[in-house]
Design an enzyme around this catalytic site. Structure first.
Site, mmCIF file in Angstrom:
data_model
loop_
_atom_site.group_PDB
_atom_site.id
_atom_site.type_symbol
_atom_site.label_atom_id
_atom_site.label_comp_id
_atom_site.label_asym_id
_atom_site.label_seq_id
_atom_site.Cartn_x
_atom_site.Cartn_y
_atom_site.Cartn_z
ATOM 1 N N SER A 180 -0.603 3.738 1.776
ATOM 2 C CA SER A 180 -0.221 3.653 0.367
ATOM 3 C C SER A 180 -0.820 2.462 -0.371
ATOM 4 O O SER A 180 -1.029 2.538 -1.570
ATOM 5 C CB SER A 180 1.298 3.648 0.232
ATOM 6 O OG SER A 180 1.866 2.691 1.094
ATOM 7 N N HIS A 208 0.520 10.303 0.062
ATOM 8 C CA HIS A 208 -0.603 10.118 -0.868
ATOM 9 C C HIS A 208 -1.741 11.097 -0.624
ATOM 10 O O HIS A 208 -2.775 11.022 -1.277
ATOM 11 C CB HIS A 208 -1.124 8.689 -0.778
ATOM 12 C CG HIS A 208 -0.095 7.694 -1.185
ATOM 13 N ND1 HIS A 208 0.166 7.384 -2.501
ATOM 14 C CD2 HIS A 208 0.791 6.977 -0.441
ATOM 15 C CE1 HIS A 208 1.147 6.499 -2.552
ATOM 16 N NE2 HIS A 208 1.543 6.247 -1.322
ATOM 17 N N LYS A 239 4.709 12.302 -5.811
ATOM 18 C CA LYS A 239 3.423 11.718 -6.175
ATOM 19 C C LYS A 239 2.549 12.771 -6.847
ATOM 20 O O LYS A 239 2.820 13.129 -7.976
ATOM 21 C CB LYS A 239 2.833 11.024 -4.968
ATOM 22 C CG LYS A 239 3.617 9.722 -4.789
ATOM 23 C CD LYS A 239 3.602 9.059 -3.481
ATOM 24 C CE LYS A 239 4.539 7.848 -3.563
ATOM 25 N NZ LYS A 239 4.919 7.329 -2.283
HETATM 26 C C1 LIG Z 1 6.063 6.732 -1.765
HETATM 27 C C2 LIG Z 1 6.030 6.889 -0.305
HETATM 28 C C3 LIG Z 1 7.141 7.348 0.392
HETATM 29 C C4 LIG Z 1 8.470 7.558 -0.267
HETATM 30 O O1 LIG Z 1 8.463 8.709 -1.038
HETATM 31 P P1 LIG Z 1 9.422 8.823 -2.322
HETATM 32 O O2 LIG Z 1 9.398 10.260 -2.623
HETATM 33 O O3 LIG Z 1 8.816 7.961 -3.367
HETATM 34 O O4 LIG Z 1 10.754 8.337 -1.910
HETATM 35 C C5 LIG Z 1 7.018 7.552 1.746
HETATM 36 N N1 LIG Z 1 5.865 7.300 2.387
HETATM 37 C C6 LIG Z 1 4.771 6.832 1.740
HETATM 38 C C7 LIG Z 1 3.531 6.573 2.507
HETATM 39 C C8 LIG Z 1 4.837 6.600 0.382
HETATM 40 O O5 LIG Z 1 3.789 6.093 -0.246
#
Ligand SMILES: *Cc1c(COP(=O)(O)O)cnc(C)c1O
Length: 393
Positions: A180, A208, A239
């Site tokens: 991330s 991502h 995302k």
């Molecule tokens: C953003 C993210 C999460 C968490 O997901 P949300 O839906 O925002 O709670 C989990 N793992 C990674 C790698 C992330 O970037």
């Protein structure tokens, strides 16, 4: 005699380290240009990589679901909080990820903590990449399992740790696919080989990668052609999918087990209908519109090429995330505010999100960006670099 006196001390310590965090309010959705404090900025810090959170089809689906089901789901999934829409989305995700089944959580964070905790416990060992997302780290902590952290993408190190492990009841390897804060990519075929060699469970986090990688946009498992070799595929709907929620895709048995054991699934109110319907519509668009992804890649390449010319350092990324390395927290904050002065909003990332000394501007590109946005953004980075280095000297 105030039992919260320590708060002042803690807050000033955070401020002194340059690590105090505050909130920035946007008065718009995740569009290429956003309004902050009544002023317009190019948004270069969104995870809505395909711009789907404001796509007309997605908004319409959410609005229709709101009309039919209302705002809240009214209960946890195992009580009264499951609707036909939940089932439909889970079936859709399973088809998208080419697995037998899937289960949806209220967020990716909850999907990770609940699943890691369900899969491993006392007497088990989890092998975790050192740059894994906080939700994986927290899941490891909650699980009660022993945790062995391997150096980032160092599969020789991982292989050594796994092969030395003789007494564990169960072994779980867990990794982000696209990391991330760095935007780089785990080598999934290699991870499959190691996990198969030593009989480990393998769990990958496609937060991502979903919508961004793979021909149909279903993520890194598709990109590498290892859909059938990754038994536990986690992803978010928050995302590129542009809504909110998280999922686990895998075998029917795995999903049944998670529904029975993941505490963040069992004890959490189920996601609301508008969010589910938005995700359903967005997945449809992701699958049919490869154009979006190729435009996104084009914009990413254009941005990287522009930044490279400015002499700033980009970390090697293979996604829509382009981290521009700055260094110390103060410098990174100055850089971000210089970008703001030049009409670009991209937040600085500091510890604990990244290691000390590796503060960065984490630029993220969206498929809704056009050439002109990228060109102005590169100019803003050039100007910010000049003004920050002038101020530092
Ligand atoms: C953003 C993210 C999460 C968490 O997901 P949300 O839906 O925002 O709670 C989990 N793992 C990674 C790698 C992330 O970037």
């Amino acid at each position: 005699m105030n039992c919260f006196n320590w708060l002042d001390r803690e807050l000033s310590a955070i401020r002194e380290k340059g690590l105090f965090r505050d909130l920035t309010e946007l008065q718009t959705g995740q569009t290429p240009e956003v309004s902050i404090g009544g002023k317009k900025y190019i948004l270069l810090g969104s995870n809505s990589y395909l711009g789907l959170s404001v796509h007309p089809e997605v908004k319409k689906a959410a609005a229709d679901a709101l009309e039919k089901y209302g705002a809240g789901s009214g209960g946890s999934r195992l009580v009264s909080g499951t609707t036909d829409l939940h089932r439909e989305l889970e079936e859709r995700i399973a088809a998208f990820k080419k697995t037998e089944a899937a289960v949806v959580f209220s967020s990716g964070y909850l999907a990770n903590i609940g699943t890691v905790q369900a899969l491993a416990g006392k007497g088990d060992v989890i092998f975790s990449d050192e740059l894994n997302h906080a939700s994986i780290i927290d899941g490891c902590g909650l699980s009660g399992a022993e945790v062995r952290v391997y150096r980032h993408l160092d599969y020789g190190h991982l292989n050594g740790l796994v092969s030395a492990e003789k007494s564990a009841r169960r072994k779980l390897i867990v990794t982000d696919t696209v990391f991330s804060m760095d935007g780089d990519l785990a080598d999934l075929p290699e991870l499959c080989t190691i996990s198969e060699r030593y009989g480990c469970m393998l769990m990958v986090d496609e937060a991502h990668a979903t919508g961004v990688l793979g021909k149909r946009g279903s993520g890194a498992t598709e990109h590498f052609g290892v859909e059938k070799r990754v038994p536990v595929a986690m992803g978010t709907l928050s995302k590129a999918v542009g809504s909110i929620g998280g999922y686990i895709a895998g075998s029917k048995k795995l999903i049944e087990f998670i529904r029975n054991r993941a505490r963040s699934f069992i004890f959490d109110t189920s996601p609301s209908a508008p969010a589910l319907a938005a995700s359903l519509a967005a997945i449809g668009i992701i699958e049919r519109d490869g154009e979006m992804r190729s435009h996104l890649r084009k914009m990413v390449e254009m941005f990287k090429a522009g930044i490279e010319k400015t002499g700033l350092e980009i970390l090697p990324s293979q996604s829509a995330i382009v981290p521009v390395l700055i260094g110390e927290p103060d410098e990174a904050m100055e850089f971000a505010s210089a970008l703001r002065e030049n009409g670009v909003y991209t937040p600085a990332v500091r510890p604990p999100s990244v290691p000390a000394g590796k503060c960065r501007i984490r630029a993220s590109i969206m498929a809704t960006h056009e050439k002109r946005h990228i060109e102005s953004a590169v100019k803003a980075f050039e100007r910010a670099a000049r003004s920050v280095s002038a101020r530092v000297k």
